[in-house]
Design an enzyme around this catalytic site. Sequence first.
Site, PDB file in Angstrom:
ATOM      1  N   GLY A  10      -5.027   4.638   3.272  1.00  0.00           N
ATOM      2  CA  GLY A  10      -4.704   5.100   1.925  1.00  0.00           C
ATOM      3  C   GLY A  10      -5.949   5.243   1.066  1.00  0.00           C
ATOM      4  N   ASN A  32       1.235   3.222   8.268  1.00  0.00           N
ATOM      5  CA  ASN A  32       2.312   4.069   8.808  1.00  0.00           C
ATOM      6  C   ASN A  32       2.162   5.517   8.333  1.00  0.00           C
ATOM      7  OD1 ASN A  32       3.142   4.056   6.154  1.00  0.00           O
ATOM      8  ND2 ASN A  32       5.260   3.479   6.568  1.00  0.00           N
ATOM      9  N   THR A  90       8.969  -2.670   1.935  1.00  0.00           N
ATOM     10  CA  THR A  90       7.539  -2.706   2.274  1.00  0.00           C
ATOM     11  C   THR A  90       6.855  -3.870   1.571  1.00  0.00           C
ATOM     12  OG1 THR A  90       7.427  -0.356   2.753  1.00  0.00           O
ATOM     13  CG2 THR A  90       5.361  -1.409   2.120  1.00  0.00           C
ATOM     14  N   LYS A 103      -0.395 -17.357   8.521  1.00  0.00           N
ATOM     15  CA  LYS A 103      -0.087 -18.772   8.782  1.00  0.00           C
ATOM     16  C   LYS A 103      -0.367 -19.106  10.258  1.00  0.00           C
ATOM     17  CE  LYS A 103       3.993 -21.688   9.055  1.00  0.00           C
ATOM     18  NZ  LYS A 103       5.458 -21.666   8.984  1.00  0.00           N
ATOM     19  N   TYR A 143       9.310  -1.050  -7.198  1.00  0.00           N
ATOM     20  CA  TYR A 143       7.879  -1.334  -7.060  1.00  0.00           C
ATOM     21  C   TYR A 143       7.523  -2.621  -7.804  1.00  0.00           C
ATOM     22  CZ  TYR A 143       2.800  -0.439  -7.260  1.00  0.00           C
ATOM     23  OH  TYR A 143       1.424  -0.536  -7.146  1.00  0.00           O
TER      24      TYR A 143
HETATM   25  P1  NAD Z   1      -1.943   4.710  -1.383  1.00  0.00           P
HETATM   26  O1  NAD Z   1      -0.557   5.241  -1.457  1.00  0.00           O
HETATM   27  O2  NAD Z   1      -3.057   5.684  -1.237  1.00  0.00           O
HETATM   28  O3  NAD Z   1      -2.086   3.651  -0.198  1.00  0.00           O
HETATM   29  C1  NAD Z   1      -1.026   2.918   0.330  1.00  0.00           C
HETATM   30  C2  NAD Z   1      -1.162   2.930   1.842  1.00  0.00           C
HETATM   31  O4  NAD Z   1      -0.138   2.106   2.405  1.00  0.00           O
HETATM   32  C3  NAD Z   1      -0.992   4.312   2.453  1.00  0.00           C
HETATM   33  O5  NAD Z   1      -1.981   4.543   3.408  1.00  0.00           O
HETATM   34  C4  NAD Z   1       0.402   4.275   3.078  1.00  0.00           C
HETATM   35  O6  NAD Z   1       0.558   5.177   4.164  1.00  0.00           O
HETATM   36  C5  NAD Z   1       0.467   2.814   3.494  1.00  0.00           C
HETATM   37  N1  NAD Z   1       1.842   2.321   3.644  1.00  0.00           N
HETATM   38  C6  NAD Z   1       2.879   2.485   2.778  1.00  0.00           C
HETATM   39  N2  NAD Z   1       3.972   1.871   3.257  1.00  0.00           N
HETATM   40  C7  NAD Z   1       3.608   1.297   4.439  1.00  0.00           C
HETATM   41  C8  NAD Z   1       4.308   0.534   5.410  1.00  0.00           C
HETATM   42  N3  NAD Z   1       5.616   0.232   5.262  1.00  0.00           N
HETATM   43  N4  NAD Z   1       3.638   0.103   6.503  1.00  0.00           N
HETATM   44  C9  NAD Z   1       2.318   0.410   6.691  1.00  0.00           C
HETATM   45  N5  NAD Z   1       1.613   1.141   5.790  1.00  0.00           N
HETATM   46  C10 NAD Z   1       2.259   1.582   4.685  1.00  0.00           C
HETATM   47  O7  NAD Z   1      -2.145   3.818  -2.691  1.00  0.00           O
HETATM   48  P2  NAD Z   1      -3.422   2.993  -3.203  1.00  0.00           P
HETATM   49  O8  NAD Z   1      -3.680   3.423  -4.584  1.00  0.00           O
HETATM   50  O9  NAD Z   1      -4.496   3.022  -2.214  1.00  0.00           O
HETATM   51  O10 NAD Z   1      -2.793   1.525  -3.292  1.00  0.00           O
HETATM   52  C11 NAD Z   1      -3.092   0.518  -2.336  1.00  0.00           C
HETATM   53  C12 NAD Z   1      -2.461  -0.789  -2.779  1.00  0.00           C
HETATM   54  O11 NAD Z   1      -2.983  -1.169  -4.050  1.00  0.00           O
HETATM   55  C13 NAD Z   1      -0.942  -0.720  -2.928  1.00  0.00           C
HETATM   56  O12 NAD Z   1      -0.385  -1.938  -2.481  1.00  0.00           O
HETATM   57  C14 NAD Z   1      -0.745  -0.594  -4.419  1.00  0.00           C
HETATM   58  O13 NAD Z   1       0.483  -1.133  -4.838  1.00  0.00           O
HETATM   59  C15 NAD Z   1      -1.922  -1.392  -4.958  1.00  0.00           C
HETATM   60  N6  NAD Z   1      -2.283  -0.936  -6.313  1.00  0.00           N
HETATM   61  C16 NAD Z   1      -2.985   0.213  -6.508  1.00  0.00           C
HETATM   62  C17 NAD Z   1      -3.276   0.609  -7.807  1.00  0.00           C
HETATM   63  C18 NAD Z   1      -4.062   1.853  -8.103  1.00  0.00           C
HETATM   64  O14 NAD Z   1      -4.231   2.174  -9.268  1.00  0.00           O
HETATM   65  N7  NAD Z   1      -4.617   2.569  -7.138  1.00  0.00           N
HETATM   66  C19 NAD Z   1      -2.839  -0.151  -8.892  1.00  0.00           C
HETATM   67  C20 NAD Z   1      -2.112  -1.308  -8.646  1.00  0.00           C
HETATM   68  C21 NAD Z   1      -1.848  -1.703  -7.351  1.00  0.00           C
END
Ligand code: NAD
Length: 311
Positions: A10, A32, A90, A103, A143
């Site tokens: 991601g 995934n 998720t 763990k 979320y």
């Molecule tokens: P993103 O959507 O680019 O990345 C999420 C990744 O998780 C993707 O590669 C996706 O394919 C993978 N994924 C989703 N569901 C999955 C599953 N069930 N099994 C395996 N892989 C799975 O988003 P991001 O901005 O890179 O966010 C990454 C993390 O940081 C997330 O947990 C998000 O909640 C958290 N976050 C991001 C921000 C932001 O501003 N970018 C802010 C708060 C929290």
Amino acid sequence: MRCLVTGGAGFLGSHLCERLLKDGHEVISLDNYFTGRLSNISHLRDNKSFEVIRHDVTEPILLEVDRIFNLACPASPVHYQHNPVKTIKTSVMGAINMLGMAKRVHARILQASTSEVYGDPAVHPQKEEYWGNVNPIGIRSCYDEGKRVAETLFMDYHRQNNVDIRIVRIFNTYGPRMLPNDGRVVSNFIVQALKGEPITIYGDGSQTRSFCYVDDLIECFIRMMNQEKIVGPVNAGNPSEFTMIELAKEVLSLTGSKSPIVYKDLPGDDPKKRKPDITLARSVLDWEPKISLQEGLSKTIAYFDNLLKNS
Ligand code: NAD
Ligand code: UDP
């Protein structure tokens, strides 16, 4: 160390894999590919210390690792609302599976939590002690509540089973490798400006967010993972606060675009204000963001400009 990055393909995950490899670690990306892309990590695949696994975190897995960065979860409202049941699975089942693995193999595990745990905050700026103002039954709840339960699971595995946890609450972070159709505000505005299409402001544009450039955020992850003083949660974000109108004007000025601004309906439960109090990160991690909005936007605009020209 052998590090597992869930959500490694991601936006944030790919930058984290890159940084961990640069720091000399072995890295496994697990994804995934719901919102991630192999192209985000294809430049790393020749590195002998890098492995790629296609797997869904809602299913158990056992890997011998020293560190787990749990990022798997769609982050854009458009994507996490596409299949809300899957989103909460998720966060919750993913946390249970990754904590179970931590763990079993005695790995340290970091949770990518979010400012969304504060909901539409009644306290401003948000400190870690604030418990939040979250709607449990709204369209963002899959979320927000999923991430809140994940934090609870992390704390309970820590208290009950002594799992070595870290929790980082990420505020809006942007940069290269966001999806052009991701739906988040920074990528939307930049792509719209570069294509000369109308800039879509939701509501009256007076709502605020605080935007952190990706490199700053990754530095915070690394510092949090490498220290022994606190488990968190710790806020990670840039405390400079902007309205969506200010952001639109900055993007228009940096791209030189003539795109008009149009106003659209505000989505349900959209937080009115958001700004992190980063006193804890400053004092314990000696961390604060270094990259201004202007500098970060310029780098991100250059990325999307190149992407659009080559697509
Ligand atoms: P993103 O959507 O680019 O990345 C999420 C990744 O998780 C993707 O590669 C996706 O394919 C993978 N994924 C989703 N569901 C999955 C599953 N069930 N099994 C395996 N892989 C799975 O988003 P991001 O901005 O890179 O966010 C990454 C993390 O940081 C997330 O947990 C998000 O909640 C958290 N976050 C991001 C921000 C932001 O501003 N970018 C802010 C708060 C929290
Ligand atoms: N937003 C907007 N236009 C867009 C996309 C988003 O005005 O094209 C607004 C959205 O309503 C919210 C803010 O920008 O107030 C940040 O939205 P984003 O989806 O990036 O993140 P989040 O709401 O999760 O902080």
